[in-house]
Design a protein around this motif. Structure first.
Motif, PDB file in Angstrom:
ATOM      1  N   ASP A 105      -6.221  -2.231  -0.645  1.00 26.92           N
ATOM      2  CA  ASP A 105      -6.176  -1.830   0.632  1.00 26.92           C
ATOM      3  C   ASP A 105      -4.854  -1.856   1.595  1.00 26.92           C
ATOM      4  N   ASP A 106      -4.806  -1.564   2.811  1.00 31.01           N
ATOM      5  CA  ASP A 106      -3.289  -1.460   3.454  1.00 31.01           C
ATOM      6  C   ASP A 106      -2.500  -2.781   3.336  1.00 31.01           C
ATOM      7  N   LYS A 107      -3.378  -3.934   3.723  1.00 33.60           N
ATOM      8  CA  LYS A 107      -2.610  -5.324   3.597  1.00 33.60           C
ATOM      9  C   LYS A 107      -2.109  -5.833   2.131  1.00 33.60           C
ATOM     10  N   ALA A 108      -2.810  -5.487   1.029  1.00 35.70           N
ATOM     11  CA  ALA A 108      -2.384  -5.763  -0.260  1.00 35.70           C
ATOM     12  C   ALA A 108      -1.213  -4.711  -0.493  1.00 35.70           C
ATOM     13  N   ALA A 109      -1.361  -3.557  -0.214  1.00 36.53           N
ATOM     14  CA  ALA A 109      -0.493  -2.474  -0.462  1.00 36.53           C
ATOM     15  C   ALA A 109       0.957  -2.978   0.051  1.00 36.53           C
ATOM     16  N   ALA A 110       0.733  -3.324   1.237  1.00 38.72           N
ATOM     17  CA  ALA A 110       2.204  -3.775   1.817  1.00 38.72           C
ATOM     18  C   ALA A 110       2.758  -4.656   1.176  1.00 38.72           C
ATOM     19  N   ARG A 111       2.175  -5.902   0.618  1.00 39.88           N
ATOM     20  CA  ARG A 111       2.616  -6.867  -0.048  1.00 39.88           C
ATOM     21  C   ARG A 111       3.268  -6.535  -1.511  1.00 39.88           C
ATOM     22  N   VAL A 112       2.663  -5.470  -1.962  1.00 44.51           N
ATOM     23  CA  VAL A 112       3.108  -4.862  -3.129  1.00 44.51           C
ATOM     24  C   VAL A 112       4.458  -4.064  -3.107  1.00 44.51           C
ATOM     25  N   GLN A 113       4.180  -3.342  -1.895  1.00 44.24           N
ATOM     26  CA  GLN A 113       5.636  -2.621  -1.532  1.00 44.24           C
ATOM     27  C   GLN A 113       6.743  -3.407  -1.258  1.00 44.24           C
ATOM     28  N   ASP A 114       6.371  -4.312  -0.563  1.00 46.29           N
ATOM     29  CA  ASP A 114       7.525  -5.271  -0.211  1.00 46.29           C
ATOM     30  C   ASP A 114       8.387  -5.751  -1.646  1.00 46.29           C
TER      31      ASP A 114
END
Lengths: 411, 501, 142
Positions: free
Chosen positions: A184-193
């Motif tokens: 989901d968005d939140k998890a994806a942001a973390r991995v993207q970081d």
């Protein structure tokens, strides 16, 4: 003597062979494979580029397995059609192979949307097969700039595989987040970081408007130069063989819980099929290795007269990038419970006294199978100490009788 | 707190070359002797808390530990031993009676060690127990002096109730409360498997253990804890405890901390209250009173169960035993002063009573002289340490032996003599659940069965050596014993000739 | 087939099983040499609770989902024992995702998974069972 024919030298084929031989020691088994390789696991190709494995170690079973199982591999040939009346499969060289029971495990193929100027790009690659990986590997160069179109599982695993051997990687995806199918968005942001920390640049909610030989102009106007282009936009299941003869197809080949298609004596397994996802109670393409393996097993068992069922399909995925591990399972519906810490991301999804989904990133992935099992077996959360198990996956959270059964009884 | 004169009695010696900091010692010490010190990144010890139970030594996977007696010494003094001095320091600090557990540690003569067993040579050849049958089975209870016939002239074989033992050894009384559930269960399981008996002690019988009833002796003591009609019915025999070798003349005291919910239910007393057994039975002030209790118990169990009267070995034991035999008891149990206890005033444990060997010899002689030896069986206990002690006891006139300390040692007891502290690291003399579970009855009962089986083998071998093939033929057979290093008087009391005679 | 079974009533959380496991899998013949000054990475792990403790290691399932999930073919069943071919493991964590008991563990030092393979050193029971002081871990046929 039964004639078993399998189209697609896939993981499902390997497990089907094993399952058939448990029931039928005599029948002939023939596998037709388009690629010149015995069944291997496609996700391994990124690990080969990374150096974690080699192409030689990739076959799922060694050669002696097929010999022992008395299974004949016809490699480098493609099945072009099925003659269901005569119960024959026709190969690209005109050969007709008869079958009593047929398994279609044709997998999927890369999907490349039309993009202007793509034909002008010389060094472009898909990332599905050993051959794809081998040809990409040849072009890897410390000075090369790479553009990856697609921030899904395939595209990002490719990034991990090659990052150390190239100058830079840019990733473009139409979706607003990376790994859109599993995060989901939140998890994806973390991995993207994390991935950005490794030097990968992302261009999301964007797509390539046009290519020249070494540049891509994005819809947003951004211009990216590249030496190598990897196309990992998505995949499409190979359903034509079954669709052509009137078999039911709904994006993937539709099968029942015996892995049977709508056509008599034809079974299907793996990425070319849809499965019934118990967490969302809907039919989905669950293009995942364990599912293909289990479908192949059920298909092989059913083809040889067994009674196994494939009735606990769930999406469950483990993937890692540069040491950051992600484990996800089920559907992201119902109530969310966010138990993330600074060391790890953890969101559990519960619905009607069941765990239906999870996203774990980082240290929280350890012992994740305890959660996966809750999802797959649909274990009522009221039968255990959910507060405890949500904090930390442990068998301690189960009721004593369940613990005793798990640890003290034959499995 | 003022100055403390007491110094650690033991020192923990840790071989740092071997210690792998696995912290098993820390986790297994209920006395909190061992600790991991993060600053030092090593294990450290607080010697003052060590009771030398050897749990850590036993479990250390690299044999890195040993416990040694401190060599810190007070100035030598032939009159004032270190123990005398420290006892005074302890009492000067607390103002209390000193408590101790298990048998006395003092050096009193052990007559078993001054008695030697005979063996056949040339005539009356020895018997090989591996080739020929060897009977160790024993029946305890009244034996008729004459044979009775019915009106048709057939022998009447019906006897008063008897206890049948496969081997002349029983587990003596240890109450649930003083020892743990798992220790009790180990004893009950082993007694059942062996075809012998264990004894509930005065703490009643936990409902889970009624299934072992046919191999259980239920005890009725001065506190009457847990005594009710089902309890009396449950056992194979009933024992009236008049005295205990380790603490003759006084009652018992189980501290409230050990009266857990299950113990309270079994004992039928409120949870957390001290269980105090009075020194006397308040309804027994004479042999006639004892006779009343014996017959009350027989009456209430329809004369189906033999009644045992247990007494401590004291000065006038012969006369006391004679009285008991005449008051209707089927079996007399005599407990010597070296016998164990879960808690006793140390002064009493170490100074009151007499050795079991002398008590046994004099009781057996007295009953024979009075012609009533057949009216009772004699069971003796109080530090029976080996099969040789059993053989010697039987040759001195016992029908069977009670063992308790030996049984506890088989369960893992290391005789640290701190049962009264309730933190037994071996899971035996404790009610703390985390400690109790350290004794798995599957292991415990197997050890007990092995011990008694091994002793029985040895008994058969020694009997064979004497040319005796039935334990009955050894009973009171003092010719099979010779004394060494004993005075005329001691030999006279024992009824044994000196070696060489 | 003999397997390792756990009797939680008797587990003391002494953690000896973990140390014996680490020793058994160290390849060394002396525990001190194998484990001194090391952080152990045992394949059996004790779960500690308020009153209950137990050790968890691979159950060697008859129908193991870890083997079915392993993408590299590193996990396989040999005579009932689930073995790991460390040369094939790519550390993808799919087995961690799959195992209902949570017994597959990453070994960070090696960068691959590790699991109990029912060591039977010197022909004994696996060391975790052989050295459990209270028979909380039992190696037998059930």
């Amino acid at each position: 003597m039964n004639k078993y024919l399998i189209i697609g030298a896939s993981i499902a084929a390997a497990s089907a062979i094993e399952a058939i031989r448990k029931n039928d020691k005599e029948g002939s088994i023939t596998v037709i494979g388009k690629e010149p390789y015995a069944p291997y696991c496609r996700p391994l190709i990124s690990y080969a580029l990374l150096g974690k494995t080699t192409f030689e170690k990739m076959p799922y079973r060694d050669a002696s397995f097929y010999k022992k199982m008395k299974a004949k591999l016809i490699l480098g040939k493609e099945a072009t059609s099925i003659d269901k009346a005569k119960k024959q499969v026709i190969l690209d060289d005109g050969t007709r192979l008869p079958y009593d029971k047929l398994l279609v495990s044709t997998g999927s193929r890369p999907f490349v949307p039309p993009m202007e100027g793509l034909d002008k790009v010389e060094k472009k690659f898909s990332f599905m097969t050993i051959d794809d990986a081998k040809s990409l590997e040849k072009e890897l160069d410390p000075e090369a700039k790479v553009l990856v179109v697609g921030a899904g599982l395939i595209g990002l695993k490719c990034c991990e595989g090659i990052l150390a051997k190239v100058k830079s990687i840019d990733v473009v995806d139409l979706a607003p987040r990376i790994l859109p199918s599993i995060l989901d968005d939140k998890a994806a942001a973390r991995v993207q970081d994390y991935l950005e920390g490794k030097g990968i640049r992302f261009f999301l909610k964007d797509s390539v408007a046009s290519f020249t030989k070494k540049t891509a102009t994005l819809k947003s106007g951004t211009k990216l130069t590249f030496d190598l282009l990897v196309l990992a936009v998505g995949v499409r299941p190979n359903t034509a063989l079954v669709a052509d003869i009137g078999g039911t197809v709904n994006r993937g080949i539709v099968t029942d819980d015996c892995c049977k298609t709508s056509i008599e004596d034809i079974y299907a397994a793996g990425d070319c099929t849809t499965s019934h996802d118990i967490t969302s109670d809907s039919d989905k393409i669950l293009a995942l290795f364990p599912n293909a393996n289990m479908q192949g097993e059920v298909a092989g068992n059913q083809m040889s007269g067994g009674t196994l069922r494939y009735d606990h399909a769930i999406a469950a995925n483990a993937i890692g990038f540069f040491g950051l591990h992600i484990i996800t399972a089920g559907s992201y519906i119902g109530d969310q419970l966010d138990l993330s810490t600074k060391d790890g991301y953890k969101v559990l999804f519960t619905k009607d006294d069941h765990l239906v989904g999870m996203i774990l990133i980082g240290d929280t992935v350890l012992r994740a199978g305890i959660y996966t099992n809750l999802i797959r077996k649909q274990i009522p959360l009221s039968s255990l100490d959910f507060e405890q198990i949500a904090q930390q996956p442990r068998l301690m959270a189960f009721a004593k009788k369940d613990r005793v059964s798990m640890l003290g009884e034959k499995r | 707190m003022s100055i403390n004169f007491l110094q650690p009695e033991y020192e923990v010696v840790r071989n740092m070359d071997r210690c792998i900091t696995c912290r098993v010692c820390e986790r297994q010490c209920a006395n909190e002797v061992h600790h991991y010190n993060a600053d030092l990144d090593r294990m450290v010890s607080d010697d003052s808390k060590c009771v030398d139970c050897q749990r850590c030594v036993t479990l250390c996977p690299t044999n890195a530990l040993k416990i040694v007696k401190t060599n810190n010494c007070f100035k030598e003094n032939a009159n004032w031993h270190t123990s005398d001095i420290t006892d005074i320091y302890r009492q000067a600090t607390t103002g209390g009676v000193l408590l101790g557990s298990m048998g006395t540690p003092k050096e009193y003569p052990v007559y078993w060690d001054k008695l030697l067993i005979n063996a056949s040579q040339v005539t009356n050849p020895s018997i090989d127990p591996l080739r020929e049958p060897m009977e160790t089975r024993t029946f305890l209870g009244k034996k008729d002096a004459t044979i009775h016939y019915d009106k048709d002239g057939n022998i009447i074989t019906k006897t008063t109730p008897q206890l049948e033992l496969s081997t002349p050894i029983m587990f003596s009384a240890m109450s649930y409360g003083s020892i743990s559930y798992n220790a009790h269960k180990s004893l009950a399981m082993a007694a059942t498997k062996l075809g012998i008996y264990y004894n509930t002690g005065e703490g009643g019988l936990h409902e889970d253990f009624y299934v072992y009833g046919p191999n259980t002796i239920v005890q009725v003591a001065s506190g009457r804890f847990g005594v009710h009609s089902d309890y009396l019915e449950a056992g194979a025999a009933i024992e009236i405890k008049m005295g205990q070798g380790a603490k003759p003349g006084i009652g018992g005291h189980l501290p409230g901390a050990k009266i857990t919910e299950a113990v309270s239910k079994t004992r039928m007393i409120p949870q957390g209250t001290d269980a105090i057994s009075p020194a006397p039975h308040h309804d027994i002030y004479s042999i006639e009173d004892l006779r009343q209790l014996v017959y009350m118990l027989k009456e209430s169990t329809n004369y189906k169960k033999p009644v045992i009267v247990k007494i401590a070995a004291v000065h006038n034991v012969g006369a006391i035993a004679s009285g008991i035999a005449r008051c209707g008891a089927d079996i007399i149990a005599i407990d010597g002063f070296r016998g164990g206890t879960g808690a006793a005033p140390a002064r009493i444990r170490d100074n009151v009573g007499i050795p079991i060997e002398l008590a046994l010899a004099s009781v057996d002689r007295r009953l024979r002289e009075e012609g009533i030896r057949n009216q009772v069986s004699l069971v003796v206990g109080g530090s029976i340490r080996s099969s040789a002690d059993v053989i010697k006891a039987i040759a001195l006139g016992a029908d069977a032996c009670y063992i308790a300390t030996s049984a506890l040692i088989a369960l893992g007891c290391h005789l640290c003599r701190t049962c009264h502290l309730g933190k037994c690291n071996w899971g035996i003399a404790t009610q703390v659940p985390e400690l109790v579970k350290r004794l798995n009855p599957a292991i415990g009962s197997e050890h007990l069965v092995n011990l008694v089986t091994a002793w029985t083998h040895e008994i058969k071998e020694m009997m064979g050596g004497m040319g005796i093939n039935s334990i009955e033929a050894l009973r009171g057979n003092r010719l099979m014993l010779r004394g060494v290093g004993l005075t005329e008087k001691e030999l006279e009391i024992l009824g044994v000739k000196h070696a060489g005679e | 087939m003999k397997r390792v079974y756990v009797e939680e009533d008797w587990c003391l959380a002494c953690h000896l099983c973990e140390y014996w496991c680490a020793f058994s899998n160290s390849g060394k013949d002396n525990m001190v040499a194998a484990l001194k000054n090391k952080t152990i990475k045992p394949m059996i792990q004790v779960e500690e609770g308020d009153k209950i403790n137990f050790a968890v290691s691979c159950r060697h399932c008859e129908d193991p989902i870890c083997v079915k999930s392993c993408i590299s073919g590193a996990l396989s069943i040999e005579d009932g024992v689930i073995k790991i071919d460390k040369s094939k493991c790519v550390d993808c964590y799919t087995c961690i995702m799959a195992c209902p008991y949570g017994v597959l563990m990453p070994n960070e030092d090696e960068g691959i998974m590790q699991k109990c393979e029912l060591c039977t050193p010197r022909g004994t029971a696996p060391y975790c069972a052989a050295h459990c002081p209270n028979q909380a871990i039992i190696y037998e046929e059930r």
